[in-house]
Design an enzyme around this catalytic site. Structure first.
Site, mmCIF file in Angstrom:
data_model
loop_
_atom_site.group_PDB
_atom_site.id
_atom_site.type_symbol
_atom_site.label_atom_id
_atom_site.label_comp_id
_atom_site.label_asym_id
_atom_site.label_seq_id
_atom_site.Cartn_x
_atom_site.Cartn_y
_atom_site.Cartn_z
ATOM 1 N N SER A 23 0.782 -1.234 0.000
ATOM 2 C CA SER A 23 0.000 0.000 0.000
ATOM 3 C C SER A 23 0.818 1.290 0.000
ATOM 4 C CB SER A 23 -0.930 0.001 1.226
ATOM 5 O OG SER A 23 -0.184 0.201 2.403
ATOM 6 N N THR A 32 -8.711 2.582 -4.176
ATOM 7 C CA THR A 32 -8.212 3.875 -3.724
ATOM 8 C C THR A 32 -8.536 4.987 -4.720
ATOM 9 O OG1 THR A 32 -6.159 5.112 -3.377
ATOM 10 C CG2 THR A 32 -5.981 3.150 -4.726
ATOM 11 N N ASP A 33 -8.608 6.206 -4.218
ATOM 12 C CA ASP A 33 -8.816 7.355 -5.118
ATOM 13 C C ASP A 33 -7.614 7.567 -6.044
ATOM 14 O OD1 ASP A 33 -7.017 8.322 -3.222
ATOM 15 O OD2 ASP A 33 -8.184 10.114 -2.712
ATOM 16 N N GLU A 34 -6.466 6.959 -5.699
ATOM 17 C CA GLU A 34 -5.269 7.178 -6.517
ATOM 18 C C GLU A 34 -5.403 6.609 -7.926
ATOM 19 O OE1 GLU A 34 -1.459 6.668 -4.752
ATOM 20 O OE2 GLU A 34 -2.146 7.341 -2.795
ATOM 21 N N TYR A 45 2.207 1.767 -7.598
ATOM 22 C CA TYR A 45 1.148 1.374 -6.640
ATOM 23 C C TYR A 45 -0.234 1.610 -7.244
ATOM 24 C CZ TYR A 45 -2.339 2.084 -2.982
ATOM 25 O OH TYR A 45 -3.508 2.061 -2.251
ATOM 26 N N LYS A 86 -3.293 -1.055 -8.365
ATOM 27 C CA LYS A 86 -4.657 -1.011 -7.815
ATOM 28 C C LYS A 86 -5.677 -0.843 -8.953
ATOM 29 C CE LYS A 86 -5.769 -0.973 -3.995
ATOM 30 N NZ LYS A 86 -6.095 -2.114 -3.077
ATOM 31 N N VAL A 104 9.279 16.870 4.979
ATOM 32 C CA VAL A 104 8.166 17.242 4.092
ATOM 33 C C VAL A 104 8.682 17.221 2.649
ATOM 34 C CG1 VAL A 104 6.641 19.157 3.441
ATOM 35 C CG2 VAL A 104 6.995 18.586 5.858
HETATM 36 P P1 NAD Z 1 -1.444 -1.710 5.128
HETATM 37 O O1 NAD Z 1 -0.194 -1.706 4.328
HETATM 38 O O2 NAD Z 1 -1.467 -1.080 6.476
HETATM 39 O O3 NAD Z 1 -1.939 -3.232 5.333
HETATM 40 C C1 NAD Z 1 -1.891 -4.173 4.311
HETATM 41 C C2 NAD Z 1 -2.039 -5.559 4.941
HETATM 42 O O4 NAD Z 1 -2.047 -6.527 3.879
HETATM 43 C C3 NAD Z 1 -0.893 -5.951 5.883
HETATM 44 O O5 NAD Z 1 -1.393 -6.505 7.063
HETATM 45 C C4 NAD Z 1 -0.099 -6.969 5.086
HETATM 46 O O6 NAD Z 1 0.565 -7.938 5.902
HETATM 47 C C5 NAD Z 1 -1.190 -7.606 4.228
HETATM 48 N N1 NAD Z 1 -0.667 -8.206 2.990
HETATM 49 C C6 NAD Z 1 0.206 -7.652 2.120
HETATM 50 N N2 NAD Z 1 0.467 -8.518 1.121
HETATM 51 C C7 NAD Z 1 -0.280 -9.634 1.357
HETATM 52 C C8 NAD Z 1 -0.453 -10.874 0.689
HETATM 53 N N3 NAD Z 1 0.211 -11.151 -0.451
HETATM 54 N N4 NAD Z 1 -1.298 -11.786 1.212
HETATM 55 C C9 NAD Z 1 -1.970 -11.523 2.376
HETATM 56 N N5 NAD Z 1 -1.826 -10.373 3.061
HETATM 57 C C10 NAD Z 1 -1.002 -9.445 2.555
HETATM 58 O O7 NAD Z 1 -2.553 -1.078 4.182
HETATM 59 P P2 NAD Z 1 -3.835 -0.191 4.538
HETATM 60 O O8 NAD Z 1 -3.445 1.223 4.598
HETATM 61 O O9 NAD Z 1 -4.542 -0.824 5.664
HETATM 62 O O10 NAD Z 1 -4.681 -0.389 3.205
HETATM 63 C C11 NAD Z 1 -5.633 -1.442 3.081
HETATM 64 C C12 NAD Z 1 -6.276 -1.369 1.721
HETATM 65 O O11 NAD Z 1 -6.919 -0.102 1.567
HETATM 66 C C13 NAD Z 1 -5.299 -1.475 0.571
HETATM 67 O O12 NAD Z 1 -5.887 -2.255 -0.437
HETATM 68 C C14 NAD Z 1 -5.105 -0.037 0.091
HETATM 69 O O13 NAD Z 1 -4.812 -0.003 -1.276
HETATM 70 C C15 NAD Z 1 -6.459 0.556 0.385
HETATM 71 N N6 NAD Z 1 -6.508 1.992 0.674
HETATM 72 C C16 NAD Z 1 -5.712 2.537 1.643
HETATM 73 C C17 NAD Z 1 -5.834 3.889 1.952
HETATM 74 C C18 NAD Z 1 -4.994 4.530 3.037
HETATM 75 O O14 NAD Z 1 -5.059 5.742 3.206
HETATM 76 N N7 NAD Z 1 -4.210 3.782 3.810
HETATM 77 C C19 NAD Z 1 -6.741 4.680 1.256
HETATM 78 C C20 NAD Z 1 -7.538 4.098 0.259
HETATM 79 C C21 NAD Z 1 -7.411 2.752 -0.003
HETATM 80 O O1 TDX Z 2 7.681 11.551 4.861
HETATM 81 C C1 TDX Z 2 6.728 11.923 4.137
HETATM 82 N N1 TDX Z 2 6.680 13.241 3.744
HETATM 83 C C2 TDX Z 2 5.708 13.733 2.933
HETATM 84 O O2 TDX Z 2 5.703 14.930 2.607
HETATM 85 C C3 TDX Z 2 5.701 11.035 3.687
HETATM 86 C C4 TDX Z 2 5.702 9.596 4.076
HETATM 87 C C5 TDX Z 2 4.728 11.555 2.861
HETATM 88 N N2 TDX Z 2 4.725 12.847 2.472
HETATM 89 C C6 TDX Z 2 3.651 13.354 1.581
HETATM 90 C C7 TDX Z 2 3.433 12.551 0.317
HETATM 91 C C8 TDX Z 2 1.933 12.691 0.087
HETATM 92 O O3 TDX Z 2 1.677 13.887 -0.626
HETATM 93 O O4 TDX Z 2 2.443 13.244 2.314
HETATM 94 C C9 TDX Z 2 1.346 12.835 1.479
HETATM 95 C C10 TDX Z 2 0.765 11.532 2.020
HETATM 96 O O5 TDX Z 2 1.727 10.520 1.797
HETATM 97 P P1 TDX Z 2 1.449 8.986 2.232
HETATM 98 O O6 TDX Z 2 1.074 8.966 3.678
HETATM 99 O O7 TDX Z 2 2.585 8.168 1.754
HETATM 100 O O8 TDX Z 2 0.096 8.680 1.437
HETATM 101 P P2 TDX Z 2 -0.288 8.741 -0.124
HETATM 102 O O9 TDX Z 2 0.887 8.634 -0.991
HETATM 103 O O10 TDX Z 2 -1.197 9.927 -0.300
HETATM 104 O O11 TDX Z 2 -1.142 7.372 -0.253
HETATM 105 C C11 TDX Z 2 -2.096 6.993 0.779
HETATM 106 O O12 TDX Z 2 -3.403 7.303 0.388
HETATM 107 C C12 TDX Z 2 -3.977 6.555 -0.649
HETATM 108 C C13 TDX Z 2 -2.003 5.509 1.107
HETATM 109 O O13 TDX Z 2 -0.678 5.191 1.496
HETATM 110 C C14 TDX Z 2 -2.445 4.661 -0.059
HETATM 111 O O14 TDX Z 2 -2.418 3.277 0.294
HETATM 112 C C15 TDX Z 2 -3.851 5.066 -0.421
HETATM 113 O O15 TDX Z 2 -4.287 4.365 -1.550
#
Ligand code: NAD
Ligand code: TDX
Length: 339
Positions: free
Chosen positions: A85, A125-127, A153, A157, A209
């Site tokens: 992710s 994801t919105d990405e 990434y 997705k 940042v």
């Molecule tokens: P995360 O990285 O915290 O957790 C991912 C989990 O998946 C982990 O527990 C990892 O061990 C498990 N995993 C990874 N590869 C695997 C595999 N091959 N088989 C089984 N398990 C596996 O991620 P998150 O932030 O909780 O995101 C969860 C979902 O939501 C993802 O699909 C991500 O794309 C989506 N998403 C995340 C965000 C965000 O802001 N974090 C936003 C929108 C969508």
């Molecule tokens: O050290 C940092 N400094 C910084 O400026 C990190 C880790 C991030 N950033 C910036 C990059 C992005 O503009 O902050 C913003 C957020 O970064 P992340 O937390 O890495 O998130 P982002 O790349 O936006 O993606 C997240 O949202 C969409 C999740 O990780 C994804 O899994 C989800 O799909």
């Protein structure tokens, strides 16, 4: 019913499990997770002994094991959170993203078809929509916005989303997809912006940042995301995509300053570092469809959610300190050492 949740030892999956236990204690939950660097069994310790919960360590790409678990547990619904992710890691090494996010999704869907699962939900994801310009605050992502990805990434997705919709059209596969904006809250892995800044602040370390910190993300408290997914799996229409977001756009630099303020740390900790390659400028979700169809609205205001999140990291130091004392240090040095 039995709900199989993949990636439940990660950030959003674990919060979804906690939400389900509270909201639907009658449902049995089966969690499968590979426990990659991002998965933590300690996160699930409060549910481990619950008779309505079961955990399996499993890779969603391992077809034989996936089929075996479907045979044993006979899930009615599957919610796929499992994914690689982190955008920065995908820029370093895309391959595992393609494997887990695309092949893993196909493997799960094949198992669902073989064992007659009634509903499959893909957490996307919105990405997948790419980014919006900073000078057009009138533009938002709707479900009709074309897919236009920027990072390995988001491309992986998007590929998975296309595959889900293709299974729906080709096989009548009973699937839904949700595309959510950036989440924050408890159990967020400290390589992502908000928990990284909280941990660094608490350790009086520089706050890295990217670029000028002007990129905009649309932040949603994780429990609001979990509630939306819960509504979709119970009431959403098969074959549909639902955008999830709370109209809460923030510039990165403003988030970091808010965290400094919450923790009483000086803004002089902020350090501007080399920008992320291909860095998406702005994400902004239009959640009209899920609101009109399912009545979903975000409930947590950003100031309250951020306050709760900071408090959670203060109260649960052992959880994140264990993470950042391990392999994370090598990651951190590689990512930020010479930036
Ligand atoms: P995360 O990285 O915290 O957790 C991912 C989990 O998946 C982990 O527990 C990892 O061990 C498990 N995993 C990874 N590869 C695997 C595999 N091959 N088989 C089984 N398990 C596996 O991620 P998150 O932030 O909780 O995101 C969860 C979902 O939501 C993802 O699909 C991500 O794309 C989506 N998403 C995340 C965000 C965000 O802001 N974090 C936003 C929108 C969508
Ligand atoms: O050290 C940092 N400094 C910084 O400026 C990190 C880790 C991030 N950033 C910036 C990059 C992005 O503009 O902050 C913003 C957020 O970064 P992340 O937390 O890495 O998130 P982002 O790349 O936006 O993606 C997240 O949202 C969409 C999740 O990780 C994804 O899994 C989800 O799909």
């Amino acid at each position: 019913m039995t709900i199989l949740i993949t990636g439940g030892a990660g950030f959003i999956g674990s919060n979804f499990i906690f939400y389900q236990r509270k909201a639907h204690p009658e449902d049995k939950l089966v969690c499968v997770d590979k426990l990659t660097y991002a998965g933590n069994l300690s996160t699930l310790k409060s549910v481990m002994d619950d008779p309505m919960f079961r955990f399996y360590r499993m890779d969603i790409c391992d077809r034989e094991s996936v089929y075996q678990i479907f045979e044993t547990e006979k899930p009615d619904v599957v919610v796929n959170f499992a994914a690689e992710s982190h955008v920065d890691r995908s820029i370093e090494d895309p391959c595992v993203f393609l494997q887990t996010n695309i092949i893993g999704t196909a493997t799960l869907m094949d198992a669902c078809r073989k064992y007659g699962v009634k509903r499959y939900h893909q957490v996307s994801t919105d990405e997948v929509y790419g980014d919006l310009p900073l000078d057009r605050p009138d533009l938002f992502f709707t479900e009709e916005t074309p897919i236009h990805t920027s990072s390995p990434y988001s491309s992986s997705k998007a590929a998975a989303d296309l595959l889900v919709m293709a299974y729906h059209r080709t096989y009548g596969f009973p699937a839904t997809v949700s595309r959510c904006s950036n989440n924050y809250g408890p159990y967020h892995f400290p390589e992502k912006l908000i928990p990284l800044m909280i941990a660094n602040c608490l350790n009086d370390k520089p706050l890295p940042v990217y670029g000028e910190g002007l990129n905009v993300r649309d932040w949603l408290y994780v429990e609001d995301h979990c509630k939306a997914i819960d509504l979709i799996i119970r009431k959403g229409r098969v074959g549909e995509v639902y955008n999830i977001g709370g109209h809460n756009e923030m510039r990165n630099i403003d988030i970091v300053k808010l965290i400094c303020k919450e923790l009483g740390k000086p803004e002089s900790l902020i350090t501007y570092v080399t920008d992320r390659k291909g860095h998406d400028l702005r994400y902004a979700i239009d959640p009209t469809k899920i609101h009109n169809e399912l009545g979903w609205l975000p409930e947590t205001k950003f100031t309250d959610g951020l306050h709760k999140t900071v408090q959670w990291y203060l109260d649960n130091r052992a959880w994140w300190e264990e993470i950042i004392s391990g392999e994370y240090q090598t990651y951190y040095e590689r990512m930020y050492g010479n930036r």
